[in-house]
Design a protein around this motif. Structure first.
Motif, PDB file in Angstrom:
ATOM      1  N   CYS A 217       1.834   5.889   1.778  1.00 38.99           N
ATOM      2  CA  CYS A 217       0.712   5.561   0.900  1.00 38.99           C
ATOM      3  C   CYS A 217      -0.372   4.847   1.704  1.00 38.99           C
ATOM      4  O   CYS A 217      -0.111   3.870   2.389  1.00 38.99           O
ATOM      5  CB  CYS A 217       1.188   4.660  -0.254  1.00 38.99           C
ATOM      6  SG  CYS A 217      -0.194   4.078  -1.284  1.00 38.99           S
TER       7      CYS A 217
ATOM      8  N   CYS B  21      -0.635  -0.215  -0.328  1.00 39.63           N
ATOM      9  CA  CYS B  21       0.710  -0.787  -0.196  1.00 39.63           C
ATOM     10  C   CYS B  21       1.413  -0.337   1.093  1.00 39.63           C
ATOM     11  O   CYS B  21       2.337  -0.986   1.547  1.00 39.63           O
ATOM     12  CB  CYS B  21       1.563  -0.448  -1.411  1.00 39.63           C
ATOM     13  SG  CYS B  21       2.202   1.238  -1.393  1.00 39.63           S
TER      14      CYS B  21
ATOM     15  N   SER C 284       3.566   1.759   1.645  1.00 40.88           N
ATOM     16  CA  SER C 284       4.992   2.064   1.525  1.00 40.88           C
ATOM     17  C   SER C 284       5.234   3.521   1.941  1.00 40.88           C
ATOM     18  O   SER C 284       4.334   4.367   1.883  1.00 40.88           O
ATOM     19  CB  SER C 284       5.462   1.831   0.088  1.00 40.88           C
ATOM     20  OG  SER C 284       4.795   2.723  -0.766  1.00 40.88           O
TER      21      SER C 284
ATOM     22  N   CYS D  50       1.631   7.008  -6.234  1.00 42.14           N
ATOM     23  CA  CYS D  50       2.427   5.994  -5.545  1.00 42.14           C
ATOM     24  C   CYS D  50       3.183   5.148  -6.588  1.00 42.14           C
ATOM     25  O   CYS D  50       2.584   4.605  -7.507  1.00 42.14           O
ATOM     26  CB  CYS D  50       1.533   5.095  -4.690  1.00 42.14           C
ATOM     27  SG  CYS D  50       2.461   3.764  -3.907  1.00 42.14           S
TER      28      CYS D  50
ATOM     29  N   CYS E 105       1.985   1.368  -6.115  1.00 39.47           N
ATOM     30  CA  CYS E 105       0.621   1.093  -6.595  1.00 39.47           C
ATOM     31  C   CYS E 105       0.461   1.507  -8.067  1.00 39.47           C
ATOM     32  O   CYS E 105      -0.505   1.115  -8.724  1.00 39.47           O
ATOM     33  CB  CYS E 105      -0.409   1.847  -5.761  1.00 39.47           C
ATOM     34  SG  CYS E 105      -0.446   1.366  -4.020  1.00 39.47           S
TER      35      CYS E 105
HETATM   36 ZN   LIG Z   1       0.891   2.671  -2.645  1.00 38.13          ZN
END
Ligand SMILES: [Zn+2]
Length: 342
Positions: free
Chosen positions: A159, A163, A165, A209, A212
């Motif tokens: 992402c 974030c 991640s 995501c 998020c």
């Molecule tokens: Zn994210």
């Protein structure tokens, strides 16, 4: 296409033309040695079964697979493996220049009515399904088929929306399909990064995501996970299908006979990496000439006993003198084996 399988009638006149295209090559001289060489055994065409013969000659010349098949006893209670083992034993006996694969075809046809005589089929789909049938008959989760042919690919999506991640997903592959660009005037080399797996691609706002909790931009890429497959089958996707048309792409792709290196596609930070060979050598090519509906398959393969290359055209086998002639625009399936010594 029916359930993903190609199925069409073949016009014999067109087929003859496709066969003649192979005969135009001057690279191959007739085998003159009197001594029979194990593995050099032609396969009778049982009525448009060149797709099967070509796939079987590719598989026959994978040394580790053939070694394992030859080690099977006659008592094995599995019809397809039994028929294949009998065929391979005949082909590698050094006593036959040609054999008839009718028993194997019969057993496969019983499992899969689509593989009937007098219908041209796709050699890659046949090969993949045939290996799957062998795997099924061995009735365990891990078999010689999974050990030799299966690889794992891990795809990850990072992402970029804040974030950072990373979401990962792993899938098992039994062959690597590679798209072939339709530009016959260009010089093209085998480029694994052209695959749906290895190419690093941006996902512009269409990635949801889960951290998020929103649609974000993200970057998707994939890597091979160790251990690498012992046998790497690459399909050059020359046949394209859509709703109302289908076509064959004749683009020439230059592929290496040796030292195909998968090192750059392996997932990073893996301790095992230093202990495995990432180099692969070519052992067989299934070639297709002609059109989508009327074509012919032959195989170029390296004999493991004498390391020479041969052309297997149904019953006819010829020696390939110049290795450069192995790479042609007709190459459809490439079979590579992992280098066992570093
Ligand atoms: Zn994210």
């Amino acid at each position: 296409m029916e359930n993903g399988w190609i199925k069409f009638e073949t016009d014999l006149d067109d087929l003859t033309l496709a066969e003649m295209e192979f005969d135009q090559y001057s690279m191959i001289s007739f085998e003159t040695e009197d001594d029979l060489i194990p593995g050099l055994c032609g396969l009778t065409n049982l009525g448009n079964t060149c797709f099967m013969n070509s796939a079987l000659q590719c598989l026959s010349n994978i040394p580790e697979l053939t070694r394992k098949i030859l080690s099977f006893g006659n008592e094995i209670n599995a019809p397809i493996i039994g028929a294949y083992s009998t065929l391979i034993k005949t082909m590698w006996s050094g006593e036959h220049v040609v054999t008839i694969p009718s028993s194997l075809l019969l057993n496969i046809s019983e499992n899969l009515p689509r593989f009937r005589r007098y219908r041209q089929q796709d050699a890659q789909e046949f090969m993949n399904y045939f290996l799957h049938l062998i795997h099924q008959e061995l009735t365990s989760e891990r078999t010689l088929i999974t050990d030799l042919f299966y690889g794992r690919i891990q795809s990850s999506v990072k992402c970029l929306g804040g974030c950072h991640s990373i979401e990962t997903n792993e899938e098992v592959i039994s062959f690597l399909p590679l798209p072939v660009a339709n530009d016959i005037d260009e010089y093209n080399i085998l480029y694994l990064q052209s695959n749906d797996f290895f190419r690093e691609e941006p996902l512009n706002g269409d990635y949801y995501c889960s951290k998020c909790l929103d649609l974000k931009t993200a970057r998707q890429k994939a890597d091979l996970v160790l251990p690498l497959p012992s046998v790497l089958i690459i399909q050059l996707k020359r046949f394209t299908y859509d709703l109302d048309s289908s076509a064959k792409i004749d683009t020439y792709i230059d592929f290496p006979l040796r030292d195909l290196d998968l090192g750059q596609y392996i997932i990073q930070n893996n301790d095992e990496k230093t202990n495995v060979s990432t180099l692969y050598d070519l052992v067989a090519v299934s070639n297709h000439t002609g059109s989508l509906v009327a074509g012919h398959y032959i195989t170029y393969a390296r004999n493991d006993r004498n390391k020479k290359w041969y052309s297997f055209n149904d019953e006819t086998i010829r020696e390939i003198i110049d290795e450069h002639d192995i790479v042609t625009k007709n190459a459809y399936i490439l079979v590579y084996i992992q280098r066992t010594t570093l």
